[in-house]
Scaffold this motif. Structure first.
Motif, PDB file in Angstrom:
ATOM      1  N   MET A 155      48.968  40.072  36.128  1.00 46.80           N
ATOM      2  CA  MET A 155      49.773  41.290  36.115  1.00 46.80           C
ATOM      3  C   MET A 155      49.481  42.140  37.345  1.00 46.80           C
ATOM      4  O   MET A 155      50.396  42.702  37.963  1.00 46.80           O
ATOM      5  CB  MET A 155      49.487  42.085  34.846  1.00 46.80           C
ATOM      6  CG  MET A 155      50.326  43.366  34.721  1.00 46.80           C
ATOM      7  SD  MET A 155      52.090  43.033  34.613  1.00 46.80           S
ATOM      8  CE  MET A 155      52.177  42.317  32.965  1.00 46.80           C
ATOM      9  N   GLN A 156      48.216  42.237  37.720  1.00 51.53           N
ATOM     10  CA  GLN A 156      47.856  43.014  38.907  1.00 51.53           C
ATOM     11  C   GLN A 156      48.428  42.374  40.176  1.00 51.53           C
ATOM     12  O   GLN A 156      48.884  43.072  41.081  1.00 51.53           O
ATOM     13  CB  GLN A 156      46.334  43.126  39.010  1.00 51.53           C
ATOM     14  CG  GLN A 156      45.720  43.971  37.898  1.00 51.53           C
ATOM     15  CD  GLN A 156      44.212  44.076  38.051  1.00 51.53           C
ATOM     16  OE1 GLN A 156      43.710  44.521  39.075  1.00 51.53           O
ATOM     17  NE2 GLN A 156      43.479  43.665  37.036  1.00 51.53           N
ATOM     18  N   GLN A 158      44.245  49.615  34.696  1.00 53.77           N
ATOM     19  CA  GLN A 158      44.521  48.432  35.490  1.00 53.77           C
ATOM     20  C   GLN A 158      43.412  47.400  35.359  1.00 53.77           C
ATOM     21  O   GLN A 158      43.656  46.201  35.361  1.00 53.77           O
ATOM     22  CB  GLN A 158      44.700  48.823  36.956  1.00 53.77           C
ATOM     23  CG  GLN A 158      45.997  49.584  37.217  1.00 53.77           C
ATOM     24  CD  GLN A 158      46.149  49.930  38.673  1.00 53.77           C
ATOM     25  OE1 GLN A 158      45.226  49.747  39.467  1.00 53.77           O
ATOM     26  NE2 GLN A 158      47.303  50.451  39.030  1.00 53.77           N
ATOM     27  N   GLN A 167      52.120  43.187  40.352  1.00 54.08           N
ATOM     28  CA  GLN A 167      52.329  44.564  40.816  1.00 54.08           C
ATOM     29  C   GLN A 167      52.121  44.660  42.331  1.00 54.08           C
ATOM     30  O   GLN A 167      52.852  45.370  43.028  1.00 54.08           O
ATOM     31  CB  GLN A 167      51.386  45.505  40.076  1.00 54.08           C
ATOM     32  CG  GLN A 167      51.736  45.683  38.602  1.00 54.08           C
ATOM     33  CD  GLN A 167      50.699  46.489  37.837  1.00 54.08           C
ATOM     34  OE1 GLN A 167      49.597  46.728  38.322  1.00 54.08           O
ATOM     35  NE2 GLN A 167      51.043  46.904  36.630  1.00 54.08           N
ATOM     36  N   GLU A 192      44.038  45.048  32.610  1.00 52.27           N
ATOM     37  CA  GLU A 192      45.185  44.173  32.701  1.00 52.27           C
ATOM     38  C   GLU A 192      44.759  42.817  33.235  1.00 52.27           C
ATOM     39  O   GLU A 192      43.745  42.675  33.898  1.00 52.27           O
ATOM     40  CB  GLU A 192      46.245  44.782  33.626  1.00 52.27           C
ATOM     41  CG  GLU A 192      46.887  46.036  33.067  1.00 52.27           C
ATOM     42  CD  GLU A 192      47.924  46.600  34.029  1.00 52.27           C
ATOM     43  OE1 GLU A 192      47.890  46.220  35.212  1.00 52.27           O
ATOM     44  OE2 GLU A 192      48.735  47.405  33.570  1.00 52.27           O
ATOM     45  N   SER A 193      45.565  41.810  32.957  1.00 54.07           N
ATOM     46  CA  SER A 193      45.273  40.474  33.462  1.00 54.07           C
ATOM     47  C   SER A 193      45.370  40.466  34.978  1.00 54.07           C
ATOM     48  O   SER A 193      46.074  41.277  35.587  1.00 54.07           O
ATOM     49  CB  SER A 193      46.265  39.476  32.872  1.00 54.07           C
ATOM     50  OG  SER A 193      47.555  39.696  33.413  1.00 54.07           O
ATOM     51  N   GLU A 246      49.058  31.932  33.621  1.00 52.63           N
ATOM     52  CA  GLU A 246      49.588  33.070  32.884  1.00 52.63           C
ATOM     53  C   GLU A 246      51.087  33.274  33.071  1.00 52.63           C
ATOM     54  O   GLU A 246      51.769  33.749  32.168  1.00 52.63           O
ATOM     55  CB  GLU A 246      48.843  34.347  33.290  1.00 52.63           C
ATOM     56  CG  GLU A 246      47.381  34.342  32.894  1.00 52.63           C
ATOM     57  CD  GLU A 246      46.728  35.701  33.046  1.00 52.63           C
ATOM     58  OE1 GLU A 246      47.403  36.712  32.838  1.00 52.63           O
ATOM     59  OE2 GLU A 246      45.533  35.734  33.396  1.00 52.63           O
ATOM     60  N   VAL A 247      51.606  32.920  34.248  1.00 58.85           N
ATOM     61  CA  VAL A 247      53.017  33.196  34.543  1.00 58.85           C
ATOM     62  C   VAL A 247      53.889  31.955  34.405  1.00 58.85           C
ATOM     63  O   VAL A 247      55.081  32.050  34.112  1.00 58.85           O
ATOM     64  CB  VAL A 247      53.162  33.802  35.965  1.00 58.85           C
ATOM     65  CG1 VAL A 247      54.610  34.117  36.298  1.00 58.85           C
ATOM     66  CG2 VAL A 247      52.311  35.063  36.076  1.00 58.85           C
TER      67      VAL A 247
END
Length: 279
Positions: A176-177, A169, A180, A172-173, A215-216
């Motif tokens: 992303m965390q 984890q 989640q 991860e970016s 990022e998203v």
């Protein structure tokens, strides 16, 4: 189109055929289909997906499908009503409803389980255990079957959301965390404030907003709203739960705010979404 209606809480089939014995149909239950061997094409909601050897599909009540078999195929089919999972406890019902919402919304990723041999092997073993228990119990549901089915669904959810060790984890970016975290706490608005998440990930609120959007491609708030709406829409379409109960599950203070949120996301009232699915 033919509609199959099931009144039993669960029904299991296991068979090997060279021709699919059912017409194209939809139904009033959830359905897990595991392809143990063989090849052909599964046509789900007019989308054709080739299968070879092992494959897994999860169907929601309004889905319609049929299977064109090319080589003799061994199937396990588990059909269950939502109430079979949830029982009478309100908290338990809320948790299992959310799990089914998440699986349906993200079910395209279930096909990827075939490429992860460890999860695939576990899933197939659990399904075969359910089939054996069903046969040994003279095709009558029992408590063990509930636990086996729940285990299968939790395993599928874990696969979709990739429960990973802490050291992975960390690589991860941040986005992303955060995603989640949102998925895990979508029914708890107090844990989804930008202030709480910034504190959780040891960042300033402004920096977290910037990283996530970069990022998203959308803001944290937009992502939360879109994901929450997807889960709510799934519940409206695939369950008979009262609007008051769905509203409470997702942290709305009253049905009026819930209606306003749904209409803001879709342009439709919750009752309209539900009636469109039935039409």
């Amino acid at each position: 189109m033919k509609r199959f209606v099931q009144f039993e809480p669960i029904f299991i089939r296991h068979f090997t055929v060279t021709q699919w014995p059912f017409p194209q149909h939809n139904h009033n239950y959830y359905e897990l289909i595991f392809f143990h061997s063989g090849s052909g094409t599964h046509i789900l909601n007019n989308v054709r997906t080739k299968y070879e050897r092992k494959a897994l599909f999860l169907l929601a009540p309004p889905d319609h499908h049929k299977i064109n078999i090319r080589e003799k195929t061994e199937f396990s089919v588990i059909r269950f009503l939502p109430i079979y999972l949830s029982g009478a406890d309100s908290k338990e019902k809320k948790n299992w409803n959310l799990l089914m919402d998440e699986l349906i919304v993200n079910r395209e990723q279930l096909s990827e389980i075939i490429h992860h041999k460890r999860d695939l092997k576990k899933t197939e073993q659990l399904i075969r255990m359910m089939v054996k228990e069903w046969e040994d119990a003279a095709e009558q549901p029992n408590e063990l079957m509930v636990h086996l089915l729940r285990t299968i669904l939790v395993l599928l959810k874990r696969h979709i959301f990739r429960d990973t060790p802490a050291n992975v984890q960390q690589q991860e970016s941040v986005a992303m965390q955060v995603m989640q975290h949102i998925h895990a706490n979508i029914q708890q608005p107090s844990l989804l404030t930008i202030e709480h998440m910034a504190d959780t990930f040891h960042l300033s609120a402004s920096y977290l907003r910037m990283l996530f959007r970069r990022e998203v491609g959308i803001s944290v708030k937009e992502y939360i709203s879109k994901y929450k709406y997807q889960l709510i829409a799934a519940r409206l379409k695939y369950s008979q739960d009262l609007l008051k109960g769905i509203s409470a599950d997702f942290g709305f203070t009253d049905v009026s705010h819930f209606n306003k949120f749904v209409k803001g996301q879709s342009g439709l009232n919750p009752k309209d979404i539900r009636s469109l699915e039935k039409s």
